[in-house]
Write a protein that holds these residues in place. Structure first.
Motif, PDB file in Angstrom:
ATOM      1  N   ALA A   1       0.784  -1.276  -0.065  1.00 56.94           N
ATOM      2  CA  ALA A   1       0.063  -0.082  -0.073  1.00 56.94           C
ATOM      3  C   ALA A   1       0.850   1.184  -0.115  1.00 56.94           C
ATOM      4  CB  ALA A   1      -0.954   0.043   1.263  1.00 56.94           C
ATOM      5  N   PHE A   2       2.131   1.059   0.349  1.00 59.48           N
ATOM      6  CA  PHE A   2       3.128   2.014   0.641  1.00 59.48           C
ATOM      7  C   PHE A   2       4.427   1.724   0.199  1.00 59.48           C
ATOM      8  CE2 PHE A   2       0.009   3.841   3.877  1.00 59.48           C
ATOM      9  CZ  PHE A   2      -0.053   5.136   3.691  1.00 59.48           C
ATOM     10  N   SER A   3       5.198   2.566  -0.251  1.00 64.85           N
ATOM     11  CA  SER A   3       6.641   2.016  -0.412  1.00 64.85           C
ATOM     12  C   SER A   3       7.769   3.133   0.024  1.00 64.85           C
ATOM     13  CB  SER A   3       6.949   1.895  -2.006  1.00 64.85           C
ATOM     14  OG  SER A   3       6.751   3.094  -2.569  1.00 64.85           O
ATOM     15  N   ALA A   4       8.967   2.965   0.225  1.00 70.23           N
ATOM     16  CA  ALA A   4       9.812   4.038   0.680  1.00 70.23           C
ATOM     17  C   ALA A   4      11.313   3.599   0.599  1.00 70.23           C
ATOM     18  CB  ALA A   4       9.523   4.424   2.189  1.00 70.23           C
ATOM     19  N   THR A   5      12.230   4.494   0.621  1.00 73.03           N
ATOM     20  CA  THR A   5      13.513   4.224   0.466  1.00 73.03           C
ATOM     21  C   THR A   5      14.197   3.884   2.102  1.00 73.03           C
ATOM     22  OG1 THR A   5      13.834   5.484  -1.698  1.00 73.03           O
ATOM     23  CG2 THR A   5      15.691   4.993  -0.361  1.00 73.03           C
ATOM     24  N   LEU A   6      14.548   2.685   1.945  1.00 75.23           N
ATOM     25  CA  LEU A   6      14.966   2.376   3.085  1.00 75.23           C
ATOM     26  C   LEU A   6      16.669   2.350   3.176  1.00 75.23           C
ATOM     27  CD1 LEU A   6      13.235  -1.023   4.250  1.00 75.23           C
ATOM     28  CD2 LEU A   6      12.888   1.444   5.045  1.00 75.23           C
ATOM     29  N   PRO A   7      17.355   2.711   4.326  1.00 78.12           N
ATOM     30  CA  PRO A   7      18.838   2.787   4.435  1.00 78.12           C
ATOM     31  C   PRO A   7      19.609   1.637   4.085  1.00 78.12           C
ATOM     32  CG  PRO A   7      17.777   3.279   6.548  1.00 78.12           C
ATOM     33  CD  PRO A   7      16.610   2.910   5.470  1.00 78.12           C
ATOM     34  N   VAL A   8      20.697   1.484   3.811  1.00 80.46           N
ATOM     35  CA  VAL A   8      21.419   0.237   3.769  1.00 80.46           C
ATOM     36  C   VAL A   8      21.659  -0.617   5.138  1.00 80.46           C
ATOM     37  CG1 VAL A   8      24.026  -0.403   3.359  1.00 80.46           C
ATOM     38  CG2 VAL A   8      23.064   1.182   1.983  1.00 80.46           C
ATOM     39  N   GLY A   9      21.553  -1.854   4.945  1.00 79.06           N
ATOM     40  CA  GLY A   9      21.578  -2.574   6.286  1.00 79.06           C
ATOM     41  C   GLY A   9      20.184  -2.859   6.976  1.00 79.06           C
ATOM     42  N   ALA A  10      19.300  -2.443   6.429  1.00 81.59           N
ATOM     43  CA  ALA A  10      17.921  -2.501   7.188  1.00 81.59           C
ATOM     44  C   ALA A  10      17.380  -4.070   7.061  1.00 81.59           C
ATOM     45  CB  ALA A  10      16.718  -1.305   6.325  1.00 81.59           C
ATOM     46  N   ILE A  11      16.901  -4.405   8.209  1.00 84.48           N
ATOM     47  CA  ILE A  11      16.558  -5.563   8.514  1.00 84.48           C
ATOM     48  C   ILE A  11      15.082  -5.591   8.876  1.00 84.48           C
ATOM     49  CG2 ILE A  11      16.577  -7.838   9.630  1.00 84.48           C
ATOM     50  CD1 ILE A  11      19.385  -7.388  10.114  1.00 84.48           C
ATOM     51  N   ASP A  12      14.140  -6.072   7.976  1.00 80.86           N
ATOM     52  CA  ASP A  12      12.688  -6.284   8.243  1.00 80.86           C
ATOM     53  C   ASP A  12      12.457  -7.083   9.470  1.00 80.86           C
ATOM     54  OD1 ASP A  12       9.776  -6.487   8.491  1.00 80.86           O
ATOM     55  OD2 ASP A  12       9.734  -6.618   6.235  1.00 80.86           O
ATOM     56  N   VAL A  13      12.015  -6.402  10.757  1.00 82.05           N
ATOM     57  CA  VAL A  13      11.889  -7.081  11.961  1.00 82.05           C
ATOM     58  C   VAL A  13      10.689  -8.080  11.936  1.00 82.05           C
ATOM     59  CG1 VAL A  13      11.394  -6.778  14.294  1.00 82.05           C
ATOM     60  CG2 VAL A  13      13.000  -5.087  13.258  1.00 82.05           C
ATOM     61  N   SER A  14       9.700  -7.965  11.010  1.00 83.06           N
ATOM     62  CA  SER A  14       8.677  -8.901  11.047  1.00 83.06           C
ATOM     63  C   SER A  14       9.334 -10.179  10.518  1.00 83.06           C
ATOM     64  CB  SER A  14       7.452  -8.365   9.983  1.00 83.06           C
ATOM     65  OG  SER A  14       8.138  -8.382   8.531  1.00 83.06           O
ATOM     66  N   ASP A  15      10.345 -10.331   9.983  1.00 84.87           N
ATOM     67  CA  ASP A  15      11.080 -11.684   9.602  1.00 84.87           C
ATOM     68  C   ASP A  15      11.513 -12.124  10.917  1.00 84.87           C
ATOM     69  OD1 ASP A  15      10.395 -11.265   6.913  1.00 84.87           O
ATOM     70  OD2 ASP A  15      12.544 -10.306   6.363  1.00 84.87           O
ATOM     71  N   LEU A  16      11.616 -11.598  11.792  1.00 82.37           N
ATOM     72  CA  LEU A  16      12.176 -12.130  13.124  1.00 82.37           C
ATOM     73  C   LEU A  16      11.038 -12.242  14.239  1.00 82.37           C
ATOM     74  CD1 LEU A  16      15.256  -9.682  13.488  1.00 82.37           C
ATOM     75  CD2 LEU A  16      15.137 -11.868  12.187  1.00 82.37           C
ATOM     76  N   ARG A  17      10.139 -11.439  14.331  1.00 81.26           N
ATOM     77  CA  ARG A  17       9.031 -11.590  15.366  1.00 81.26           C
ATOM     78  C   ARG A  17       7.902 -11.016  14.756  1.00 81.26           C
ATOM     79  NH1 ARG A  17       8.849  -6.425  18.114  1.00 81.26           N
ATOM     80  NH2 ARG A  17      10.669  -5.401  17.746  1.00 81.26           N
ATOM     81  N   PRO A  18       6.669 -11.149  15.692  1.00 75.97           N
ATOM     82  CA  PRO A  18       5.462 -10.367  15.143  1.00 75.97           C
ATOM     83  C   PRO A  18       5.481  -8.988  15.406  1.00 75.97           C
ATOM     84  CG  PRO A  18       5.134 -12.459  16.330  1.00 75.97           C
ATOM     85  CD  PRO A  18       6.730 -12.370  16.479  1.00 75.97           C
ATOM     86  N   ILE A  19       4.995  -8.356  14.469  1.00 81.24           N
ATOM     87  CA  ILE A  19       4.981  -6.834  14.661  1.00 81.24           C
ATOM     88  C   ILE A  19       3.315  -6.471  14.345  1.00 81.24           C
ATOM     89  CG2 ILE A  19       5.378  -4.777  13.232  1.00 81.24           C
ATOM     90  CD1 ILE A  19       7.774  -6.007  14.926  1.00 81.24           C
ATOM     91  N   PRO A  20       2.783  -5.683  15.044  1.00 76.57           N
ATOM     92  CA  PRO A  20       1.471  -5.158  14.814  1.00 76.57           C
ATOM     93  C   PRO A  20       1.103  -4.594  13.342  1.00 76.57           C
ATOM     94  CG  PRO A  20       2.367  -4.000  16.904  1.00 76.57           C
ATOM     95  CD  PRO A  20       3.722  -4.737  15.943  1.00 76.57           C
TER      96      PRO A  20
END
Length: 186
Positions: free
Chosen positions: A13-32
């Protein structure tokens, strides 16, 4: 290494430019469902994008302060201190067509990590984008805890330098809405 361009947020629904080295925390634990959270590969820095209910009872600079204090309360901050609040120029935002008001706030919060008793002064930078048409306050937060005791000469640290305020500004200004249906029927 280049920042990640047009990273999909909230199911695209959105997109953005993330900085180098960003890890999506939802791959590690549940996020609201109303949050997208990213952490740095080496530092304790994090970036949070939140879709919140519009707080129509506060306006202007007071709205930015309200959300900063609310985040402090959620994190159990023992002290919160606003250092600066300033308006963001709408013409610099990819969301300028649907954002009626935007604020940038910098401050410090004294928080303990996890169940620890020792508190640390964490620097927070927040951008509040008010999408009145969608009854939404879009809050972006850049958490900058003090550096830990790990050696700055570690080869891994050289590959992923700490994020800067410029990285956060690029995230804020590049945030783009692709599907307004995320806000429900209008």
């Amino acid at each position: 290494m280049e920042p990640t361009q047009d990273y999909p947020l909230f199911g695209g629904a959105f997109s953005a430019t993330l900085p180098v080295g960003a890890i999506d925390v939802s791959d590690l634990r549940p996020i609201p469902d109303n949050q997208e959270v990213f952490c740095h590969r080496v530092t304790d820095q994090s970036l949070i994008v939140e879709l919140l209910e519009l707080q129509a009872h506060v306006r202007g600079e007071a709205a930015a302060r309200y959300h900063f204090e609310d985040v402090g309360g959620v994190q159990g901050a023992r002290a919160v201190h606003v250092e600066a609040v300033q308006p963001l120029l709408l013409e610099n935002l990819a969301l300028r067509g649907c954002c009626e008001e935007a604020w940038f706030l910098s401050g410090k919060q004294q928080v303990a990590k996890g169940n620890q008793q020792v508190t640390k002064d964490v620097t927070l930078h927040q951008a509040l984008l008010r999408l009145t048409r969608y009854q939404t306050d879009l809050l972006l937060t850049f958490n900058q805890p003090p550096p830990d005791d790990r050696s700055s000469l570690d080869p891994e640290n050289l590959s992923f330098p700490p994020w800067s305020l410029g990285d956060f500004e690029r995230l804020v200004t590049s945030l783009t809405l692709h599907d307004p249906d995320i806000f429900g029927p209008q």
